[in-house]
Design a protein around this motif. Structure first.
Motif, PDB file in Angstrom:
ATOM      1  N   ASP A  84       0.904  -1.192   0.260  1.00  0.00           N
ATOM      2  CA  ASP A  84       0.013   0.008   0.035  1.00  0.00           C
ATOM      3  C   ASP A  84       0.820   1.060  -0.098  1.00  0.00           C
ATOM      4  O   ASP A  84       0.570   2.323  -0.109  1.00  0.00           O
ATOM      5  CB  ASP A  84      -0.950   0.199   1.226  1.00  0.00           C
ATOM      6  N   ILE A  85       1.936   1.478   0.086  1.00  0.00           N
ATOM      7  CA  ILE A  85       3.370   1.965  -0.089  1.00  0.00           C
ATOM      8  C   ILE A  85       3.257   2.705  -1.620  1.00  0.00           C
ATOM      9  O   ILE A  85       4.158   1.641  -1.906  1.00  0.00           O
ATOM     10  CB  ILE A  85       4.298   1.832   0.986  1.00  0.00           C
ATOM     11  N   PRO A  86       3.091   4.139  -2.125  1.00  0.00           N
ATOM     12  CA  PRO A  86       3.726   3.727  -3.741  1.00  0.00           C
ATOM     13  C   PRO A  86       4.720   4.917  -3.523  1.00  0.00           C
ATOM     14  O   PRO A  86       5.358   5.530  -4.632  1.00  0.00           O
ATOM     15  CB  PRO A  86       2.209   5.270  -3.836  1.00  0.00           C
ATOM     16  N   GLN A  87       6.382   3.825  -2.853  1.00  0.00           N
ATOM     17  CA  GLN A  87       7.657   4.128  -3.014  1.00  0.00           C
ATOM     18  C   GLN A  87       7.796   3.086  -3.096  1.00  0.00           C
ATOM     19  O   GLN A  87       7.844   2.391  -2.755  1.00  0.00           O
ATOM     20  CB  GLN A  87       7.528   4.922  -2.041  1.00  0.00           C
ATOM     21  N   SER A  88       9.140   2.605  -3.547  1.00  0.00           N
ATOM     22  CA  SER A  88      10.161   1.255  -3.773  1.00  0.00           C
ATOM     23  C   SER A  88      10.759   1.525  -1.867  1.00  0.00           C
ATOM     24  O   SER A  88      11.339   2.356  -1.608  1.00  0.00           O
ATOM     25  CB  SER A  88      11.414   1.321  -5.328  1.00  0.00           C
ATOM     26  N   ILE A  89      10.677   0.442  -0.953  1.00  0.00           N
ATOM     27  CA  ILE A  89      11.060   0.364  -0.154  1.00  0.00           C
ATOM     28  C   ILE A  89      11.859  -1.260  -0.033  1.00  0.00           C
ATOM     29  O   ILE A  89      11.448  -1.839  -0.281  1.00  0.00           O
ATOM     30  CB  ILE A  89      10.511   0.314   0.628  1.00  0.00           C
ATOM     31  N   THR A  90      12.918  -1.074   0.794  1.00  0.00           N
ATOM     32  CA  THR A  90      13.372  -2.554   0.666  1.00  0.00           C
ATOM     33  C   THR A  90      13.901  -2.450   2.256  1.00  0.00           C
ATOM     34  O   THR A  90      14.147  -1.391   2.963  1.00  0.00           O
ATOM     35  CB  THR A  90      14.876  -2.587  -0.054  1.00  0.00           C
TER      36      THR A  90
END
Length: 251
Positions: free
Chosen positions: A66-72
Motif C-alpha cells: 500500500d506504499i506508493p514508493q520503493s522500499i527495501t
C-alpha cells in the motif's frame, strides 16, 4: 485310462491348486503383527527474510503493497544469517546502494544511495541520526531503505532516499534472554546479549549489549567495540510510548 488313474490325476490337480492358499494361510498365521505407531513432531519454523510491512513510507506501520514508493527491508533474520556485524554489511542486500570509503575526510559509514550521498539521510526510528561513526547491528530489528525523493516525510535531504534503522523494542510477553558468541581469524571475539522482561501489565523493558575485540592482518590495527541499548515500553491508556537510549563506543 482307468478310473483309479483318473482319480489320482484329479487329486494331484486339487493338491496343486490348494497348495498356494495353504502356504499363504500358514504364512499369515506365523507372521507377527506389530501395534500401530503414531509419531508427532513440531515442524521447525524457518526464518522468514520477507517483510510485509514498513513504518518508513507512511510514518506508521503499513503493508508495503500500500506504499506508493520503493522500499527495501532488511530483517534481523537476514542480518543474522549473514553475520552482518555492521550497517555497511547489512546494506549490501539493497540494490542501488553503494558503500564509499570515507571520501572527503568523512569518518564512519559513508553510503551512496541511487548516486547521491546519503550522509544526511540516515535515521534511527524515524529521527535524523547523522553521526560519523560505524553503526553496529546488535540492537537493530530491521533496516528500511526508501528510494526516491522523501522531503515531504523527512524534510530536507538528498534525492537518493532514506536509510531508516528500526531498533529492537520490548515485547509484552514472557521474559527471555539470548546470547551469542563468535570467534574468528586474527583473534576476533564478539559477544552479544538480548534480554527482555515484562515488569507489569503496561511496562516492559529490553536490553541489548555488545562487546567486540579483534586484531588484524595489519600491524598496529585493531578494533575494540562495545555498545548498550536499553529500552522501556509503557502502555498508558492505550497510548504506547517507547523511550529508548542507545550508547556505543569503540576504537
Amino acid at each position: 485310462m482307468s478310473s483309479n488313474n483318473i482319480r489320482l490325476l484329479m487329486l494331484a490337480i486339487a493338491a496343486i491348486l490348494n497348495a498356494p492358499h495353504t502356504q499363504a494361510a500358514e504364512t499369515s498365521q506365523t507372521t507377527p503383527t506389530l501395534p500401530e505407531v503414531k509419531v508427532r513432531a513440531t515442524a521447525d519454523k524457518e526464518p522468514s527474510y520477507k517483510a510485509d510491512t514498513s513504518s518508513t513510507g507512511l510514518k506508521f506501520e503499513a503493508p508495503i503493497r500500500d506504499i506508493p514508493q520503493s522500499i527495501t527491508v532488511v530483517k534481523e533474520e537476514l542480518v543474522k544469517s549473514q553475520n552482518a556485524f555492521n550497517l555497511r554489511d547489512a546494506l549490501k542486500n539493497v540494490s542501488g546502494l553503494t558503500i564509499a570509503a570515507g571520501e572527503g575526510g568523512r569518518t564512519g559509514d559513508s553510503i551512496t544511495l541511487r548516486g547521491f550521498a546519503a550522509n544526511s539521510d540516515t535515521y534511527l526510528n524515524g529521527a535524523k541520526e547523522n553521526g560519523q561513526y560505524f553503526r553496529d547491528t546488535f540492537f537493530m530489528d530491521r533496516v528500511e531503505v526508501l528510494k526516491g525523493a522523501s522531503s515531504v516525510l523527512f524534510g530536507r535531504g538528498s534525492t537518493g532516499g532514506v536509510i531508516n534503522t528500526i531498533a529492537k523494542k520490548p515485547v509484552m510477553g514472557k521474559a527471555f534472554a539470548t546470547a551469542d558468541f563468535t570467534y574468528g581469524n586474527y583473534d576476533f571475539k564478539r559477544t552479544t546479549l538480548d534480554a527482555g522482561s515484562k515488569l507489569s501489565d503496561n511496562i516492559a523493558v529490553r536490553l541489548n549489549a555488545l562487546y567486540q575485540d579483534a586484531d588484524s592482518f595489519r600491524d598496529y590495527n585493531y578494533t575494540n567495540r562495545w555498545g548498550v541499548a536499553p529500552t522501556i515500553k509503557m502502555d498508558i491508556k492505550g497510548h504506547r510510548c517507547h523511550p529508548a537510549f542507545v550508547a556505543s563506543g569503540g576504537g
